[in-house]
Design a protein around this motif. Structure first.
Motif, short mmCIF file in Angstrom:
data_model
loop_
_atom_site.label_atom_id
_atom_site.label_comp_id
_atom_site.label_asym_id
_atom_site.label_seq_id
_atom_site.Cartn_x
_atom_site.Cartn_y
_atom_site.Cartn_z
N PRO A 52 0.65 -1.23 -0.51
CA PRO A 52 -0.32 -0.05 -0.05
C PRO A 52 0.62 1.24 -0.30
N VAL A 53 0.11 2.14 -0.39
CA VAL A 53 1.39 3.77 -0.40
C VAL A 53 0.32 4.70 0.05
N VAL A 54 0.92 5.29 0.83
CA VAL A 54 -0.18 6.63 1.31
C VAL A 54 1.18 8.09 1.41
N GLU A 55 0.22 9.06 0.66
CA GLU A 55 0.08 10.21 -0.52
C GLU A 55 -0.37 11.36 0.23
N PHE A 56 0.28 12.06 0.65
CA PHE A 56 -0.52 13.17 1.20
C PHE A 56 0.38 14.18 1.09
N GLU A 57 -0.70 15.57 0.22
CA GLU A 57 -0.07 16.65 -0.37
C GLU A 57 0.87 16.44 -1.29
N ASP A 58 0.84 15.30 -2.27
CA ASP A 58 1.29 14.83 -3.06
C ASP A 58 2.68 14.83 -3.02
N GLU A 59 3.31 13.72 -1.93
CA GLU A 59 4.10 13.21 -1.06
C GLU A 59 3.56 11.87 -1.16
N ILE A 60 4.88 10.84 -0.76
CA ILE A 60 4.14 9.85 -0.15
C ILE A 60 5.13 9.62 0.86
N ILE A 61 3.92 9.38 1.66
CA ILE A 61 4.70 9.76 2.86
C ILE A 61 5.20 7.74 3.71
N GLN A 62 4.57 6.58 3.21
CA GLN A 62 4.55 5.55 3.72
C GLN A 62 4.18 4.60 2.03
N TYR A 63 4.81 3.34 1.99
CA TYR A 63 4.80 2.44 1.75
C TYR A 63 4.91 1.16 1.35
N GLY A 64 4.43 0.18 1.35
CA GLY A 64 4.98 -1.13 2.18
C GLY A 64 4.20 -1.52 3.47
N GLN A 65 5.11 -1.34 4.90
CA GLN A 65 4.60 -1.77 5.63
C GLN A 65 4.07 -0.10 6.48
N VAL A 66 3.03 -0.01 6.87
CA VAL A 66 2.82 1.95 7.44
C VAL A 66 2.80 1.51 8.81
N ASP A 67 3.14 2.54 9.41
CA ASP A 67 2.71 2.28 10.98
C ASP A 67 2.62 3.89 11.77
N TYR A 68 2.43 3.91 12.85
CA TYR A 68 1.15 4.89 13.70
C TYR A 68 2.28 6.34 12.96
N ALA A 69 3.25 6.07 13.92
CA ALA A 69 4.07 6.67 14.02
C ALA A 69 4.74 8.05 13.40
N THR A 70 4.78 7.57 12.30
CA THR A 70 5.47 8.08 10.58
C THR A 70 4.69 8.50 10.79
N LEU A 71 2.63 8.05 10.34
CA LEU A 71 1.81 8.74 9.86
C LEU A 71 1.50 9.60 10.52
N LEU A 72 1.68 9.97 11.66
CA LEU A 72 0.35 11.22 12.62
C LEU A 72 1.93 11.95 12.35
N GLU A 73 3.40 11.86 12.29
CA GLU A 73 4.60 12.76 12.25
C GLU A 73 3.86 13.84 11.17
N ALA A 74 3.69 12.64 9.80
CA ALA A 74 3.45 13.32 8.33
C ALA A 74 2.70 14.38 8.65
N PHE A 75 1.20 13.97 9.24
CA PHE A 75 -0.06 14.67 8.97
C PHE A 75 -0.59 15.98 10.07
N LEU A 76 1.54 15.95 10.82
CA LEU A 76 0.75 16.81 11.54
C LEU A 76 2.48 18.25 11.92
N LYS A 77 2.78 17.80 10.15
CA LYS A 77 3.82 19.29 10.20
C LYS A 77 2.38 19.85 9.09
#
Length: 77
Positions: A52-77
């Motif tokens: 899976p690929v998670v993209e936010f504001e035209d930037e790939i945040i994570q792919y493959g293994q997705v974890d809570y901490a990385t997503l949270l940090e990216a969305f709080l920027k």
């Protein structure tokens, strides 16, 4: 806030990533726009080895293994 989630049917990593996105959604308000890559030839070619690929504001945040901490940090920027 819209998060694009690239996935395909039968992908067990995608199921795990979907659950992780929903956990983060409990702490931060955002909309998940789920996209099945098998419905678009260009997206299938681009992401077929990455999902899976998670993209936010035209930037790939994570792919493959997705974890809570990385997503949270990216969305709080």
């Amino acid at each position: 806030m819209i998060v694009h989630f690239y996935t395909r049917p039968g992908c067990h990593l995608c199921e795990e990533a979907r659950l992780m996105l929903k956990l983060v959604q409990e702490d931060i308000a955002f909309e998940i726009k789920e996209v099945n890559i098998e419905e678009n030839e260009a997206l299938h070619e681009k992401y077929m080895l990455m999902i899976p690929v998670v993209e936010f504001e035209d930037e790939i945040i994570q792919y493959g293994q997705v974890d809570y901490a990385t997503l949270l940090e990216a969305f709080l920027k």
